[in-house]
Scaffold this motif. Structure first.
Motif, PDB file in Angstrom:
ATOM      1  N   PHE A   1       0.816  -1.220   0.000  1.00  0.00           N
ATOM      2  CA  PHE A   1       0.000   0.000   0.000  1.00  0.00           C
ATOM      3  C   PHE A   1       0.848   1.268   0.000  1.00  0.00           C
ATOM      4  CE2 PHE A   1      -3.170  -3.079   1.641  1.00  0.00           C
ATOM      5  CZ  PHE A   1      -4.111  -2.904   0.637  1.00  0.00           C
ATOM      6  N   ALA A   2       2.102   1.161   0.423  1.00  0.00           N
ATOM      7  CA  ALA A   2       2.995   2.321   0.337  1.00  0.00           C
ATOM      8  C   ALA A   2       3.331   2.631  -1.115  1.00  0.00           C
ATOM      9  CB  ALA A   2       4.272   2.057   1.125  1.00  0.00           C
ATOM     10  N   CYS A   3       3.389   1.589  -1.950  1.00  0.00           N
ATOM     11  CA  CYS A   3       3.718   1.771  -3.372  1.00  0.00           C
ATOM     12  C   CYS A   3       2.491   2.042  -4.228  1.00  0.00           C
ATOM     13  CB  CYS A   3       4.419   0.526  -3.912  1.00  0.00           C
ATOM     14  SG  CYS A   3       5.972   0.099  -3.103  1.00  0.00           S
ATOM     15  N   ALA A   4       1.355   1.507  -3.807  1.00  0.00           N
ATOM     16  CA  ALA A   4       0.150   1.580  -4.627  1.00  0.00           C
ATOM     17  C   ALA A   4      -0.499   2.954  -4.503  1.00  0.00           C
ATOM     18  CB  ALA A   4      -0.832   0.490  -4.200  1.00  0.00           C
ATOM     19  N   GLU A   5      -0.477   3.698  -5.561  1.00  0.00           N
ATOM     20  CA  GLU A   5      -1.083   5.025  -5.579  1.00  0.00           C
ATOM     21  C   GLU A   5      -1.663   5.272  -6.956  1.00  0.00           C
ATOM     22  OE1 GLU A   5       3.098   7.385  -6.484  1.00  0.00           O
ATOM     23  OE2 GLU A   5       2.365   7.230  -4.419  1.00  0.00           O
ATOM     24  N   ALA A   6      -2.522   6.267  -7.060  1.00  0.00           N
ATOM     25  CA  ALA A   6      -3.175   6.567  -8.331  1.00  0.00           C
ATOM     26  C   ALA A   6      -2.141   6.712  -9.434  1.00  0.00           C
ATOM     27  CB  ALA A   6      -4.005   7.831  -8.193  1.00  0.00           C
TER      28      ALA A   6
END
Length: 401
Positions: free
Chosen positions: A132-137
């Motif tokens: 989740f730290a890497c997953a972004e729009a």
């Protein structure tokens, strides 16, 4: 008295430690946990709040202290010797025990294709935090595995506006544990939400920016997550000479091939009345087996009899399954305002039930169905299909009979 040592501080091991105290056991209880955290629940890992991974503790440090449970945090068991009843820890210490509980859980299955090291696991808090730290729009995430964990993660990421592809070797997702009609509905919902599926496909290679499928198609991916299931963590048990198979083999009391050693949770394969052993992977099973194992460690001879149950939240839909549905079972469908139920009969007897509906709308119905299963009833299929027939009334009639 050397007391009881529990290897594994997940849901099963931690619950067993507290259950020992609830039984009145006053001896020494030592809980060995590999992770550098207080024991925490795994289901919330796939349900971040405000973009942050939830660390939901099973208990606090104060509760462990109040129960006089010795928690060895951030260390692992490197081996144990059943003859000397001793456990060697990764920091060099040795624990001795009267009884031992193995709650070693499971570990992620590994990909074996070129570039497999680029894929992130999704099992621990550290794994979830990294994803989740890497997953972004703007990022593209490819999830290898269309089981419950992979599909739950896909739903969360789509909710964040992230492009998601799911790659599954089977011809459809959710094929192993979810009834076909509900798997089809969830698959369609994911497609409507924009998830792209590549089904019936193996992996040839994982590169820096794509997954190359067996047919040569490249699926663009900034982040790759491996969600291809888990394997029971039986290495310690095997090295110590315990009987193993698809898990640490136990009898119905959760006792292993060594009478002083028990196993519970994802690592345990429990003897079944009809023969063979079965391993159950669910949060509730981990708790139920822990409680049974704790009572037996304290001197009881209780048989583990819990009905399998699991749930999954995907988008605004909630899935619950009680019992073990099988394609050969007679199925009966009940349509409700909030969703639908499917009941499964084997020789006329109710053996399983599943429900898919909005949120938690069917939780009460599944609970009643679970109670009907436990009662061993053979209900009229027409009554099961009729939404006007109250399941509670069926249960009351069954109990009266």
């Amino acid at each position: 008295m050397n007391g009881i040592v529990i290897i594994g501080a997940g849901e099963s091991g931690t619950r067993a430690a507290f259950a020992l105290r609830e039984t009145g056991f006053t001896g020494c209880v030592t809980l060995v946990g590999t992770e550098p955290h207080l024991p925490y629940e795994r289901p919330p890992l796939s349900k971040p709040l405000d973009g942050a991974v939830q660390m939901k503790p099973i208990c606090g440090a104060e509760a462990l202290e109040a129960a006089d449970i010795g928690y060895l945090q951030g260390v692992s068991a490197s081996q144990f010797d059943a003859d000397t009843r001793s456990v060697t820890l990764s920091d060099g210490r040795t624990l001795v025990y009267d009884k031992l509980l193995l709650a070693t859980g499971a570990r992620p299955r590994r990909l074996n294709c070129p570039g497999a090291e680029r894929a992130l696991d999704f099992r621990t808090y550290t794994d979830a935090a990294a994803i989740f730290a890497c997953a972004e729009a703007g990022k593209r995430v490819a999830i290898i595995g269309g089981g419950l964990i992979g599909m739950e993660l896909a739903a969360v990421l789509r909710g964040k506006g992230i492009a998601v592809s799911v790659i599954e070797m089977a011809p459809r997702p959710l094929g192993r544990a979810v009834p076909a009609r509900f798997a089809t509905r969830l698959h369609a919902r994911h497609q409507n939400e924009g998830v792209v599926f590549h089904l019936g496909q193996g992996i040839a290679e994982i590169t820096d920016d794509a997954i190359v499928l067996a047919d040569g198609v490249a699926v663009p991916a900034d982040i790759v997550v491996a969600a291809i299931g888990v394997q029971p963590d039986i290495a310690l048990a095997e090295a110590a000479g315990l009987a193993t198979g698809n898990g640490i083999l136990t009898d119905g009391h959760l006792r292993t091939s060594d009478p002083n050693i028990y196993a519970a949770g994802d690592c345990a394969a429990v003897a079944q009345p009809g023969g063979g052993h079965m391993r159950f992977e669910s949060w509730r099973n981990a708790r139920s087996q822990a409680e049974t194992a704790a009572r037996n460690l304290a001197g009881s001879q209780e048989t583990f009899m819990a009905i399998p149950w699991f749930w999954s939240d995907q988008y605004d839909l909630g899935l619950q399954v009680a019992g073990l549905p099988h394609p050969d079972h007679q199925s009966v469908t009940r349509q409700l305002d909030g969703g639908e139920l499917e009941f499964y009969l084997d020789g006329g007897r109710l053996v399983a039930a599943a429900g898919l509906g909005l949120g938690n709308s069917l939780a009460k119905d599944i609970k009643l169905a679970e109670m009907l299963i436990a009662a061993g009833v053979s209900p009229d299929p027409a009554a099961l299909a009729d939404a006007s027939v109250n399941l509670k009334a069926l249960l009351k009639s069954a109990r009266a009979a």
